[in-house]
Design a protein around this motif. Sequence first.
Motif, PDB file in Angstrom:
ATOM      1  N   LEU A  18      20.296  47.762 -42.558  1.00 57.64           N
ATOM      2  CA  LEU A  18      21.278  47.674 -41.476  1.00 57.64           C
ATOM      3  C   LEU A  18      21.348  46.219 -41.044  1.00 57.64           C
ATOM      4  N   LYS A  19      22.504  45.833 -40.526  1.00 60.71           N
ATOM      5  CA  LYS A  19      22.650  44.500 -39.964  1.00 60.71           C
ATOM      6  C   LYS A  19      23.158  44.624 -38.545  1.00 60.71           C
ATOM      7  N   LEU A  20      22.358  44.174 -37.599  1.00 60.32           N
ATOM      8  CA  LEU A  20      22.738  44.185 -36.194  1.00 60.32           C
ATOM      9  C   LEU A  20      23.427  42.879 -35.835  1.00 60.32           C
ATOM     10  N   SER A  21      24.400  42.979 -34.954  1.00 60.65           N
ATOM     11  CA  SER A  21      25.102  41.809 -34.447  1.00 60.65           C
ATOM     12  C   SER A  21      24.987  41.773 -32.933  1.00 60.65           C
ATOM     13  N   CYS A  22      25.039  40.584 -32.394  1.00 55.15           N
ATOM     14  CA  CYS A  22      24.994  40.412 -30.938  1.00 55.15           C
ATOM     15  C   CYS A  22      25.917  39.261 -30.581  1.00 55.15           C
ATOM     16  N   VAL A  23      27.023  39.601 -29.939  1.00 56.73           N
ATOM     17  CA  VAL A  23      28.024  38.604 -29.568  1.00 56.73           C
ATOM     18  C   VAL A  23      27.823  38.202 -28.114  1.00 56.73           C
ATOM     19  N   ALA A  24      27.782  36.908 -27.890  1.00 56.28           N
ATOM     20  CA  ALA A  24      27.598  36.392 -26.538  1.00 56.28           C
ATOM     21  C   ALA A  24      28.922  35.908 -25.960  1.00 56.28           C
ATOM     22  N   ASN A  77      29.451  32.431 -31.889  1.00 59.39           N
ATOM     23  CA  ASN A  77      28.570  32.663 -30.735  1.00 59.39           C
ATOM     24  C   ASN A  77      27.814  33.986 -30.888  1.00 59.39           C
ATOM     25  N   THR A  78      27.301  34.194 -32.055  1.00 59.70           N
ATOM     26  CA  THR A  78      26.723  35.487 -32.442  1.00 59.70           C
ATOM     27  C   THR A  78      25.381  35.288 -33.143  1.00 59.70           C
ATOM     28  N   ILE A  79      24.473  36.219 -32.898  1.00 62.08           N
ATOM     29  CA  ILE A  79      23.250  36.267 -33.688  1.00 62.08           C
ATOM     30  C   ILE A  79      23.207  37.586 -34.446  1.00 62.08           C
ATOM     31  N   TYR A  80      22.397  37.610 -35.498  1.00 57.28           N
ATOM     32  CA  TYR A  80      22.301  38.780 -36.339  1.00 57.28           C
ATOM     33  C   TYR A  80      20.836  39.118 -36.602  1.00 57.28           C
ATOM     34  N   LEU A  81      20.617  40.373 -36.968  1.00 57.76           N
ATOM     35  CA  LEU A  81      19.320  40.786 -37.471  1.00 57.76           C
ATOM     36  C   LEU A  81      19.572  41.629 -38.712  1.00 57.76           C
ATOM     37  N   GLN A  82      19.282  41.060 -39.857  1.00 57.58           N
ATOM     38  CA  GLN A  82      19.381  41.787 -41.113  1.00 57.58           C
ATOM     39  C   GLN A  82      18.075  42.535 -41.311  1.00 57.58           C
ATOM     40  N   MET A  83      18.168  43.836 -41.462  1.00 58.69           N
ATOM     41  CA  MET A  83      16.983  44.674 -41.603  1.00 58.69           C
ATOM     42  C   MET A  83      17.025  45.382 -42.944  1.00 58.69           C
ATOM     43  N   ASN A  84      16.072  45.066 -43.794  1.00 58.40           N
ATOM     44  CA  ASN A  84      15.988  45.658 -45.119  1.00 58.40           C
ATOM     45  C   ASN A  84      14.716  46.483 -45.246  1.00 58.40           C
ATOM     46  N   LYS A  85      14.702  47.335 -46.256  1.00 59.84           N
ATOM     47  CA  LYS A  85      13.521  48.173 -46.533  1.00 59.84           C
ATOM     48  C   LYS A  85      13.048  48.862 -45.258  1.00 59.84           C
TER      49      LYS A  85
END
Length: 119
Positions: A18-24, A77-85
């Motif tokens: 999953l890839k989470l996004s966070c827009v500021a 203006n965004t950060i992400y969290l790529q989550m694998n396995k």
Amino acid sequence: QVQLVESGGGLVQSGGSLKLSCVASGFTFSDYDANWYRQVPGKERELVASDESFGRNTVYADSVKGRFAISRDDLKNTIYLQMNKLKPEDTAVYFCNAWRFKTHREDYWGQGTQVTVSS
């Protein structure tokens, strides 16, 4: 108005991604340390990944090293969290956070997004 809005959570099978996004909005994310936390009911909020605004040093919890990656897109203006396995123990509500201490502490939080990993 300062706001952080997460998206990208959901239900995924063990081993998936999953890839989470966070827009500021209301501030410039690149001026702040960017953090992802997670929390399960009855437990304290846990720091998962952190990216410093200066030097861009990244830190990960031992439980996610090698599987998760934090990144930024300053233009968006965004950060992400790529989550694998992903593992069932990654199931939690994930929160993005912007933090800095310039003249005073500034600490902003998103509303959280649920990630559920089925076995």
